[in-house]
Design a protein around this motif. Structure first.
Motif, PDB file in Angstrom:
ATOM      1  N   GLY A  29     -17.890  21.839 -52.599  1.00 58.26           N
ATOM      2  CA  GLY A  29     -18.789  21.972 -51.459  1.00 58.26           C
ATOM      3  C   GLY A  29     -19.573  20.707 -51.188  1.00 58.26           C
ATOM      4  N   LEU A  50     -20.675  26.727 -52.919  1.00 53.73           N
ATOM      5  CA  LEU A  50     -21.542  27.120 -51.805  1.00 53.73           C
ATOM      6  C   LEU A  50     -22.941  26.544 -51.973  1.00 53.73           C
ATOM      7  CD1 LEU A  50     -20.454  30.854 -51.380  1.00 53.73           C
ATOM      8  CD2 LEU A  50     -19.909  28.921 -49.874  1.00 53.73           C
ATOM      9  N   LEU A 100     -24.814  24.885 -44.859  1.00 52.53           N
ATOM     10  CA  LEU A 100     -24.589  26.319 -45.038  1.00 52.53           C
ATOM     11  C   LEU A 100     -25.633  27.166 -44.317  1.00 52.53           C
ATOM     12  CD1 LEU A 100     -22.846  28.505 -46.243  1.00 52.53           C
ATOM     13  CD2 LEU A 100     -24.215  28.404 -48.339  1.00 52.53           C
TER      14      LEU A 100
END
Length: 425
Positions: free
Chosen positions: A274, A187, A89
């Motif tokens: 994720g 996330l 990320l």
């Protein structure tokens, strides 16, 4: 405080105005840390900006952003350091910001870290304010800012980004926003391996109402069975259908969680996606299946051994007098972490916070390598600071400000000394 039902009605959005004192205080502490780092580094002929953006993990993230995955370093001892160990990320955000602005990848990482650190401070305030009130929220943010390793919050590392996502996910859980909580947990799982802690918190919070509902249903059924003979004789065995829980008003699944069951289930379903997606992708890329990521970490000599290697590391410090002081300091530090967690349990912190903190702490202390980085790995475990925040909030404003200022100066000096050392933080 462990009953989620007490936190979901009615949820109040943590406005920027309400959080302003905490955010201004946080910005002041971090600015002090950066100024001291700049002065210290200049005196040693080093670039403070390079230390923040282009060394150690920051350099690995920048390479992922610029070149993608596939880069690795083979050491003389046979170890293989692959950039697949770094979750995607932060590099994605660096690449996006680089594409949209004239910033270099390193500059983009620094900007992301600064913005994420403010978002993390706001999220920490939101959680502490929700649980203990505004004054404790401000104190919690300032304590997080003045941690001895607080300078990492301003580095192009993933700790600030992860802490921001984790804090806001926990806040969403506490206020019954399950889909938001699950999305943010997903996330967080794309940010660091310790994203497992956020997933565990969401799942624990989601499962507790299910277990409670079943227990209450069973209890209510037993009560109905006990009352059945008397009711049957009174009405001549006439059966009147009744909704489960309606008679004593103790069983209402939607009221227990403050959200429909499907939202809770969807949030729980989203939370692990994720981390699972990245781990499975690494396994596919390496050709080693679902456990391929563990092999990547093994190349860095990193794993989970229950704390055995760390214990040996501490014991080895007592082989000579100077290093024995460091060993004693490590024991005191670990003892303090455990004491703060136990205190949080005794103060009845909400279950999601206890689960999250427990997993972060266990993964940090029981990892088999990078012993000098353990303080940094504990940085996302901000609920450990809540007992101290409560104690600080009880002091007079002038006294708490004096204490915080003194610790902030010490933290800034230590951070500058730490980053100008030889090893990675």
């Amino acid at each position: 405080m462990t009953d989620l039902a007490t936190h979901v009605a009615p949820p109040r959005a943590p406005s920027l105005r309400r959080a302003a004192p905490a955010l201004l205080g946080y910005a002041a502490v971090r600015a002090l840390g950066l100024i001291v780092l700049a002065l210290w580094s200049a005196a040693r002929g080093k670039s403070a900006y390079t230390l923040l953006t282009a060394r150690w993990d920051a350099l690995w993230y920048t390479r992922v952003a610029e070149l993608g995955y596939g880069y690795e370093v083979r050491l003389p001892n046979g170890d293989v350091h692959s950039n697949l160990a770094f979750f995607p990320l932060l590099p994605w955000l660096e690449r996006l910001l680089h594409a949209l602005t004239p910033l270099s990848y390193a500059d983009a990482g620094f900007v992301v870290a600064l913005c994420a650190s403010l978002a993390a401070a706001w999220g920490i305030f939101a959680v502490a304010d929700h649980v203990y009130g505004r004054r404790a929220g401000v104190c919690a943010v300032l304590l997080w800012a003045v941690l001895p390793v607080g300078i990492v919050q301003s580095m192009a590392y993933s700790e600030s980004l992860f802490t921001a996502l984790a804090a806001w996910s926990l806040y969403a859980v506490l206020t019954g926003r399950w889909v938001t909580a699950g999305t943010l947990a997903a996330l967080a799982g794309l940010t660091r391996p310790v994203g497992l802690a956020v997933v565990a918190a969401v799942w624990a919070a989601g499962l507790v109402p299910f277990v409670r509902d079943r227990r209450m249903a069973a209890t209510h059924g037993a009560r109905n069975e006990e009352r059945a003979p008397a009711a049957a004789s009174a009405v001549h065995a006439r059966r009147v259908p009744e909704a489960d829980g309606a008679q004593d008003g103790t069983h209402a699944p939607s009221a227990t969680t403050g959200a429909p069951v499907w939202r809770r289930a969807l949030g729980m379903l989203l939370a692990p996606l994720g981390a699972a997606a990245y781990v499975l992708w690494v396994g596919h890329r390496t050709g080693k299946g679902p456990l391929g990521y563990l092999d990547v970490q093994a190349g860095w000599r990193n794993g989970f051994d229950g704390g055995y290697a760390f214990a040996r590391f501490v014991i080895d410090k007592f082989t000579s007098f100077p290093t024995a002081l460091a060993g004693l300091g490590l024991i005191i530090g670990v003892g303090l972490v455990i004491w703060l967690y136990v205190t949080g349990v005794r103060q009845r912190q909400p279950l999601p916070l206890l689960v999250y903190t427990g997993v972060v702490t266990a993964l940090a202390l029981c990892a088999s390598s990078y012993f000098g980085s353990k303080p940094r790995l504990l940085l996302p475990a901000f609920p450990l600071l809540l007992p101290l925040a409560l104690a600080l909030a009880r002091l007079r404003t002038s006294r708490s400000a004096l204490v915080t200022a003194g610790v902030a100066v010490a933290s800034a000096v230590y951070g500058a000394f730490w980053l100008n050392g030889s090893g990675p933080p």
